[in-house]
Design a protein around this motif. Structure first.
Motif, PDB file in Angstrom:
ATOM      1  N   THR A 706       0.784  -1.538   0.078  1.00 44.40           N
ATOM      2  CA  THR A 706      -0.145  -0.161   0.115  1.00 44.40           C
ATOM      3  C   THR A 706       1.125   1.133  -0.185  1.00 44.40           C
ATOM      4  OG1 THR A 706      -1.521  -1.348   0.752  1.00 44.40           O
ATOM      5  CG2 THR A 706      -1.861   1.129   1.414  1.00 44.40           C
ATOM      6  N   LEU A 707       1.816   1.413   1.051  1.00 47.28           N
ATOM      7  CA  LEU A 707       2.562   2.485   0.862  1.00 47.28           C
ATOM      8  C   LEU A 707       3.056   2.663  -0.420  1.00 47.28           C
ATOM      9  CD1 LEU A 707       4.230   4.833   2.738  1.00 47.28           C
ATOM     10  CD2 LEU A 707       5.643   3.052   3.422  1.00 47.28           C
ATOM     11  N   HIS A 708       3.793   1.381  -0.872  1.00 52.02           N
ATOM     12  CA  HIS A 708       4.709   1.815  -2.305  1.00 52.02           C
ATOM     13  C   HIS A 708       3.715   2.062  -3.013  1.00 52.02           C
ATOM     14  CE1 HIS A 708       8.648   0.092  -1.658  1.00 52.02           C
ATOM     15  NE2 HIS A 708       8.077  -1.139  -0.552  1.00 52.02           N
ATOM     16  N   GLN A 709       2.625   1.861  -3.381  1.00 48.81           N
ATOM     17  CA  GLN A 709       1.524   2.047  -4.419  1.00 48.81           C
ATOM     18  C   GLN A 709       1.299   3.831  -4.065  1.00 48.81           C
ATOM     19  OE1 GLN A 709      -2.192   0.484  -4.278  1.00 48.81           O
ATOM     20  NE2 GLN A 709      -3.165   0.959  -6.382  1.00 48.81           N
ATOM     21  N   GLY A 710       1.004   4.271  -3.326  1.00 50.90           N
ATOM     22  CA  GLY A 710       0.203   5.425  -2.821  1.00 50.90           C
ATOM     23  C   GLY A 710       1.648   6.530  -3.280  1.00 50.90           C
ATOM     24  N   ARG A 711       3.256   6.249  -3.178  1.00 52.78           N
ATOM     25  CA  ARG A 711       4.439   7.243  -3.997  1.00 52.78           C
ATOM     26  C   ARG A 711       4.763   6.911  -5.091  1.00 52.78           C
ATOM     27  NH1 ARG A 711       8.270   4.452   1.048  1.00 52.78           N
ATOM     28  NH2 ARG A 711       8.223   5.420   3.059  1.00 52.78           N
ATOM     29  N   VAL A 712       3.926   5.538  -5.114  1.00 52.35           N
ATOM     30  CA  VAL A 712       4.327   5.449  -7.215  1.00 52.35           C
ATOM     31  C   VAL A 712       2.901   6.589  -7.668  1.00 52.35           C
ATOM     32  CG1 VAL A 712       3.905   4.171  -9.359  1.00 52.35           C
ATOM     33  CG2 VAL A 712       4.609   3.130  -7.177  1.00 52.35           C
ATOM     34  N   GLN A 713       1.962   6.536  -6.579  1.00 52.96           N
ATOM     35  CA  GLN A 713       0.371   7.968  -7.922  1.00 52.96           C
ATOM     36  C   GLN A 713       0.903   8.548  -6.777  1.00 52.96           C
ATOM     37  OE1 GLN A 713      -2.330   5.472  -4.819  1.00 52.96           O
ATOM     38  NE2 GLN A 713      -3.025   4.625  -6.906  1.00 52.96           N
ATOM     39  N   LEU A 714       1.908   9.516  -6.122  1.00 55.82           N
ATOM     40  CA  LEU A 714       2.057  10.656  -5.911  1.00 55.82           C
ATOM     41  C   LEU A 714       3.612  11.081  -7.164  1.00 55.82           C
ATOM     42  CD1 LEU A 714       2.449  12.975  -4.414  1.00 55.82           C
ATOM     43  CD2 LEU A 714       4.373  12.036  -3.492  1.00 55.82           C
ATOM     44  N   LYS A 715       3.794  10.454  -7.295  1.00 62.13           N
ATOM     45  CA  LYS A 715       5.086  10.814  -8.450  1.00 62.13           C
ATOM     46  C   LYS A 715       3.984  10.703 -10.077  1.00 62.13           C
ATOM     47  CE  LYS A 715       9.231  10.894  -8.807  1.00 62.13           C
ATOM     48  NZ  LYS A 715       9.701  12.302  -8.531  1.00 62.13           N
ATOM     49  N   LEU A 716       3.186   9.810 -10.214  1.00 61.81           N
ATOM     50  CA  LEU A 716       1.949  10.174 -11.608  1.00 61.81           C
ATOM     51  C   LEU A 716       1.581  11.451 -11.679  1.00 61.81           C
ATOM     52  CD1 LEU A 716       0.878   8.352 -14.434  1.00 61.81           C
ATOM     53  CD2 LEU A 716      -0.669   7.486 -12.553  1.00 61.81           C
ATOM     54  N   ALA A 717       0.851  10.932 -10.396  1.00 60.06           N
ATOM     55  CA  ALA A 717      -0.224  12.812 -10.260  1.00 60.06           C
ATOM     56  C   ALA A 717       1.170  13.767 -10.453  1.00 60.06           C
ATOM     57  CB  ALA A 717      -0.725  12.398  -9.269  1.00 60.06           C
ATOM     58  N   GLN A 718       2.039  14.243  -9.857  1.00 62.13           N
ATOM     59  CA  GLN A 718       2.882  14.645 -10.494  1.00 62.13           C
ATOM     60  C   GLN A 718       3.250  15.524 -11.875  1.00 62.13           C
ATOM     61  OE1 GLN A 718       6.196  14.272  -7.525  1.00 62.13           O
ATOM     62  NE2 GLN A 718       5.503  15.503  -6.037  1.00 62.13           N
ATOM     63  N   LEU A 719       3.547  14.085 -12.618  1.00 62.04           N
ATOM     64  CA  LEU A 719       3.819  14.131 -13.668  1.00 62.04           C
ATOM     65  C   LEU A 719       2.309  13.909 -14.416  1.00 62.04           C
ATOM     66  CD1 LEU A 719       5.809  13.358 -16.161  1.00 62.04           C
ATOM     67  CD2 LEU A 719       4.562  11.397 -16.057  1.00 62.04           C
ATOM     68  N   GLN A 720       1.395  13.681 -14.549  1.00 60.94           N
ATOM     69  CA  GLN A 720       0.100  15.052 -15.150  1.00 60.94           C
ATOM     70  C   GLN A 720       0.310  16.154 -14.731  1.00 60.94           C
ATOM     71  OE1 GLN A 720      -2.202  11.704 -13.199  1.00 60.94           O
ATOM     72  NE2 GLN A 720      -2.405  10.372 -14.663  1.00 60.94           N
ATOM     73  N   HIS A 721       0.210  16.751 -13.544  1.00 60.53           N
ATOM     74  CA  HIS A 721       0.401  17.700 -13.248  1.00 60.53           C
ATOM     75  C   HIS A 721       1.064  19.257 -14.775  1.00 60.53           C
ATOM     76  CE1 HIS A 721       0.614  21.480 -10.855  1.00 60.53           C
ATOM     77  NE2 HIS A 721      -0.686  21.414 -10.548  1.00 60.53           N
ATOM     78  N   GLN A 722       3.158  18.353 -13.933  1.00 53.27           N
ATOM     79  CA  GLN A 722       3.597  19.507 -15.384  1.00 53.27           C
ATOM     80  C   GLN A 722       2.571  18.821 -16.541  1.00 53.27           C
ATOM     81  OE1 GLN A 722       6.988  17.109 -14.619  1.00 53.27           O
ATOM     82  NE2 GLN A 722       7.685  17.460 -16.652  1.00 53.27           N
ATOM     83  N   ARG A 723       2.224  17.688 -16.741  1.00 58.30           N
ATOM     84  CA  ARG A 723       1.132  17.781 -18.371  1.00 58.30           C
ATOM     85  C   ARG A 723       0.449  18.892 -18.782  1.00 58.30           C
ATOM     86  NH1 ARG A 723       2.688  12.363 -20.961  1.00 58.30           N
ATOM     87  NH2 ARG A 723       2.504  13.374 -23.246  1.00 58.30           N
ATOM     88  N   GLY A 724      -0.120  19.391 -17.885  1.00 53.44           N
ATOM     89  CA  GLY A 724      -1.578  20.043 -17.765  1.00 53.44           C
ATOM     90  C   GLY A 724      -2.542  19.889 -17.799  1.00 53.44           C
ATOM     91  N   ARG A 725      -2.641  18.075 -16.906  1.00 50.47           N
ATOM     92  CA  ARG A 725      -3.702  17.615 -17.144  1.00 50.47           C
ATOM     93  C   ARG A 725      -3.985  17.750 -15.466  1.00 50.47           C
ATOM     94  NH1 ARG A 725      -1.067  13.717 -19.446  1.00 50.47           N
ATOM     95  NH2 ARG A 725      -1.697  11.603 -17.954  1.00 50.47           N
ATOM     96  N   LEU A 726      -4.938  18.823 -15.068  1.00 51.53           N
ATOM     97  CA  LEU A 726      -4.560  18.965 -13.332  1.00 51.53           C
ATOM     98  C   LEU A 726      -6.402  18.121 -13.053  1.00 51.53           C
ATOM     99  CD1 LEU A 726      -4.724  20.983 -11.117  1.00 51.53           C
ATOM    100  CD2 LEU A 726      -6.479  22.064 -12.014  1.00 51.53           C
ATOM    101  N   ALA A 727      -6.763  17.671 -13.612  1.00 50.12           N
ATOM    102  CA  ALA A 727      -8.414  17.103 -13.048  1.00 50.12           C
ATOM    103  C   ALA A 727      -7.958  15.507 -13.106  1.00 50.12           C
ATOM    104  CB  ALA A 727      -9.929  17.094 -14.016  1.00 50.12           C
ATOM    105  N   GLU A 728      -7.420  15.324 -14.560  1.00 51.62           N
ATOM    106  CA  GLU A 728      -6.649  13.579 -13.487  1.00 51.62           C
ATOM    107  C   GLU A 728      -5.465  13.661 -12.920  1.00 51.62           C
ATOM    108  OE1 GLU A 728      -4.891  10.297 -17.176  1.00 51.62           O
ATOM    109  OE2 GLU A 728      -5.782  12.548 -17.470  1.00 51.62           O
ATOM    110  N   ALA A 729      -4.433  14.638 -13.139  1.00 47.03           N
ATOM    111  CA  ALA A 729      -3.893  14.461 -11.816  1.00 47.03           C
ATOM    112  C   ALA A 729      -4.252  14.525 -10.072  1.00 47.03           C
ATOM    113  CB  ALA A 729      -3.401  15.722 -11.741  1.00 47.03           C
ATOM    114  N   THR A 730      -5.065  15.391  -9.585  1.00 47.13           N
ATOM    115  CA  THR A 730      -6.063  15.688  -8.894  1.00 47.13           C
ATOM    116  C   THR A 730      -6.441  14.369  -8.688  1.00 47.13           C
ATOM    117  OG1 THR A 730      -6.813  18.169  -8.902  1.00 47.13           O
ATOM    118  CG2 THR A 730      -7.564  16.927  -7.185  1.00 47.13           C
ATOM    119  N   SER A 731      -7.760  13.932  -8.846  1.00 45.65           N
ATOM    120  CA  SER A 731      -7.764  12.246  -9.168  1.00 45.65           C
ATOM    121  C   SER A 731      -6.829  10.984  -8.499  1.00 45.65           C
ATOM    122  CB  SER A 731      -8.434  12.438  -9.930  1.00 45.65           C
ATOM    123  OG  SER A 731      -9.063  10.260  -9.749  1.00 45.65           O
ATOM    124  N   THR A 732      -5.630  11.496  -9.455  1.00 46.81           N
ATOM    125  CA  THR A 732      -4.555  10.652  -8.882  1.00 46.81           C
ATOM    126  C   THR A 732      -3.643  11.293  -7.357  1.00 46.81           C
ATOM    127  OG1 THR A 732      -3.915  10.330 -11.284  1.00 46.81           O
ATOM    128  CG2 THR A 732      -2.589   9.190  -9.970  1.00 46.81           C
TER     129      THR A 732
END
Length: 765
Positions: A706-732
């Protein structure tokens, strides 16, 4: 017992007859009066049949309006209703007088509210059983609630001490005599038999309701004849037992005081606590464990010694070996309250009660209790017998039972049990019991840990203990639930010099660290096991425990010390020709160095990679390739890192046969794809990075990381936010926050909350 409005009674007229006459005079049927008054046909019929001789004023007013009564008839109808209403009893002096209410009563607002609500519900006289151990404050709560409820309803308080813990408790015959005397019944009018007295009491309690406290009840048989039936009164029964045999009663287990309530109680006893004298009041309240009797004793003791501060007394009580003897003031002593309950126990319950003081953790299950009860290898029948004894301890308030079925002592009762153990069992018996308990706990822990070792991946073939280890999920549940106990057993084993047990346990559970990385005791466990392995004189085991300790030290952020432990392990392994252990030690040295000096870590990683290839260690080869890739990333070489990661992932996709090996592969695939995503992100291959993050998150979720999964999702959300996909990034990011919450990763939860707020998401939701 004279009533007001005696003139109405003397005329022979009652509310029932008057209402019927008035209705007939008005030529109204029951239905017509019901329609004009708003009172139901059934209720009016009951009033005319005398089921209630004294209805409430609003009912009388509605009936008078429906009948169209003039002023004189209205007054008379109200007088008859008033005459029929039950009057609060006024107990003659000396009979059933409640004790003095403690002036510094503190807390208990939820319990008082529950009892006040109970007093207004139901058609009969409600009964509440207040249960709990000695010193929990049952009587004080009952007296406080009784006075508040009686005051709000114009009732009297009656009190009867049933002396349930005396050698000869108050019998029903004598108890009913006292209650009837309190209700002004003359001696000559009191029945001789218990049944007759009980009937008299029920009739009078219905006519003249009160709040009755039946204090310190021994058992259900003592209480049953004293319970009323109908009426507007209330009965509060206090007992150390649960009195589970009583039917149709409200149950209120009296809890310990919350920390703030305990502090408030001490402050109310001491008075001025704003100056130096009050410093340490929270510490003093804490050592009392929220037990009101203990708080009152230490408060009185401190109040009688003006030169002491709360902190000084707290320090005196900090020594658990002397705490109970210190919690005394005059003739008040907390152990006396516990001893009275202990003396009520059967011999089997006394024996188990004192032996349970050996349990290392704060709670335990039936299987562990059965071991301490004398079953070295408990079977189903032993568990049933032990459960009966535990229920006896719980019934008397000496043990708490939690929602998950586990049991535990209050801290002070545990100290009392330890005193009884020291007084009633020989040192040799205590030592043998301790050894048996430690061996049993560590045998089960080792068996559970083997589920996560890919070379085993199952419990032992001939499993003989009544602990469910049938699946890896069951094994994980046991290791988590019993962690305080099996790790406490490791501590005992280390202190006693049972070094083989310490090493074997650490070796068996170390793979479980992948499932529970945030457990607080990995560092201490491997510190103890490394020292134990050295004492045993087993260099291979010593090297193994040193690199395990290196991992745990690095997780604490102490990279330099982690490198030292790992290199020491590598040197020991090399000296005895243990290539596999040397490779692992070098691998952990490289991992620890990566954070502070990545260039210096590469030689260790490369040497580790060669050794793993020589010995054919699939897990080691895969792990070290990924570690080298992480180092290359730190050195700014993402392209080279991608090559290493792809090579490592290729090996990870072909694990040895077996479910346990596949679980290890899933862990490695999770880590590998996470670092691969990071490398792709570094060379701006964002689509490949997102794909790798998603694979890593899916693997982590499937394997319970569970902890690993959260850390991966955090990095994915930051990448999505960097690419301008705010809604998707917030959900992740919200999904990552949920994973961190499940894993109790408070720092990560706070970080995601802040990030969600910065992005305008649902931080704090």
């Amino acid at each position: 017992m004279a009533r007001a409005d005696g003139q109405a009674e003397q005329s022979g007229q009652t509310f029932a007859t008057e209402l019927r006459q008035l209705r007939q005079r008005a030529r109204l049927t029951l239905e017509a009066l019901a329609e004009s008054s708003g009172i139901s046909v059934r209720a009016i019929g009951g009033l005319e049949r005398g089921r209630s001789l004294g209805p409430q004023r609003r009912t009388v007013t509605a009936l008078a309006d429906g009948l169209g009564l003039g002023e004189a008839d209205r007054v008379r109808l109200e007088q008859l209703a008033e005459a029929g209403r039950p009057r609060p009893v006024t107990a003659p002096a000396g009979w059933c007088v409640p004790p003095r209410e403690v002036p510094d009563f503190a807390g208990r607002e939820p319990e008082l509210a529950r009892l006040a609500a109970l007093a207004t519900t139901g058609s009969g006289a409600p009964v509440s059983v207040l249960s709990g151990p000695g010193g929990i404050g049952k009587t004080s709560l009952a007296v406080r609630a009784a006075r508040l409820i009686a005051g709000s309803r114009g009732l009297q308080v009656l009190y009867l001490n049933l002396r349930g813990l005396d050698p000869e408790p108050l019998g029903a015959h004598a108890a009913l005599f006292q209650l009837l005397k309190a209700l002004s019944v003359a001696d000559r009018d009191i029945h001789d038999e218990v049944d007759g007295r009980a009937g008299q009491f029920r009739t009078l309690f219905e006519q003249y309701p009160a709040v009755l406290i039946l204090d310190n009840a021994r058992d259900e048989e003592q209480v049953r004849p004293l319970l009323p039936g109908a009426g507007a009164g209330l009965v509060l029964v206090t007992s150390r037992r649960l009195l589970t045999g009583l039917e149709a009663v409200h149950r209120l287990p009296v809890p310990t005081l919350e920390a703030a309530e305990g502090r408030r109680l001490l402050a109310s006893i001491l008075g001025d606590v704003d100056g130096p004298r009050g410093e340490g009041l929270d510490e003093l309240a804490s050592v009392c464990g929220g037990l009101p009797l203990a708080l009152r004793i230490v408060g009185n003791r401190l109040a009688s010694r003006p030169a002491w501060t709360a902190r000084e007394l707290a320090h005196r009580l900090a020594d658990s070996g002397r705490r109970l003897e210190q919690i005394r003031a005059g003739d008040l002593q907390v152990t006396a309250a516990f001893r009275m309950s202990f003396d009520q126990l059967s011999m089997a319950a006394r024996c188990l009660c004192r032996r349970l003081a050996l349990v290392p953790g704060p709670d335990f299950d039936v299987a562990l209790a059965s071991v301490l009860g004398g079953a070295r290898s408990p079977q189903a029948a032993d568990l049933l017998d032990t459960e009966d004894v535990l229920e006896e301890l719980h019934e008397l308030g000496l043990l708490s039972q939690f929602d998950d079925g586990r049991y535990g002592f209050h801290d002070l009762i545990r100290l009392f049990a330890a005193e009884r153990l020291a007084a009633e069992e020989e040192p040799a018996e205590r030592a043998a019991l301790t050894r048996t308990m430690v061996e049993w706990l560590l045998e089960v822990a080792a068996a559970a840990g083997l589920w996560f070792d890919p070379e085993h991946g199952a419990r032992p073939a001939r499993w003989r203990h009544p602990v469910d280890l049938s699946t890896s999920e069951a094994a994980e549940a046991w290791l988590r639930a019993e962690s305080d106990n099996w790790f406490g057993a490791v501590r005992v084993a280390a202190a006693q010099g049972w070094d083989h047990l310490v090493v074997e346990t650490a070796d068996a559970v170390h793979w479980f660290s992948n499932q529970w990385m945030l457990w607080a005791h990995w560092y201490e466990l491997f510190t103890l096991s490394a020292a134990a392995a050295q004492r045993v004189g087993d260099p291979v085991a010593h090297a193994t425990q040193l690199y395990n300790l290196s991992w745990a030290t690095a997780e604490r952020g102490e990279a330099e010390q982690a490198v030292t432990f790992a290199l020491e392990g590598a040197r020991i392994a090399e000296r005895v020709g243990a290539a596999r252990e040397q490779a692992w030690a070098l691998h952990f040295a490289a991992r620890a160095l990566t954070a502070t000096d990545p260039a210096a870590s590469l030689p260790y990683a490369e040497q580790s990679e060669r050794l793993f290839a020589e010995v054919g260690d699939w897990t080691g080869r895969t792990s070290v390739l990924m570690s080298v890739a992480v180092t290359l990333l730190s050195l700014g070489e993402p392209g080279a890192a991608i090559e290493k990661l792809q090579a490592g992932l290729e090996i990870a996709r072909r694990p040895p046969a077996g479910e346990a090996w596949q679980s290890v592969a899933d862990v490695l695939l999770t880590s590998g794809h996470f670092y691969l995503a990071t490398a792709h992100q570094a060379v701006r291959q964002y689509d490949l990075a997102e794909s790798a993050y998603r694979i890593a998150a899916e693997n982590a979720g499937r394997t319970g990381m569970t902890l690993h999964q959260g850390r991966v999702q955090l990095k994915l959300a930051q990448l999505q936010h960097q690419r301008g996909r705010l809604a998707e990034a917030t959900s992740t990011l919200e999904a990552a926050r949920e994973r961190f919450s499940v894993a109790d990763a408070t720092a990560e939860v706070a970080a995601t909350e802040e990030l969600l707020k910065a992005w305008g998401g649902t931080g704090g939701g």
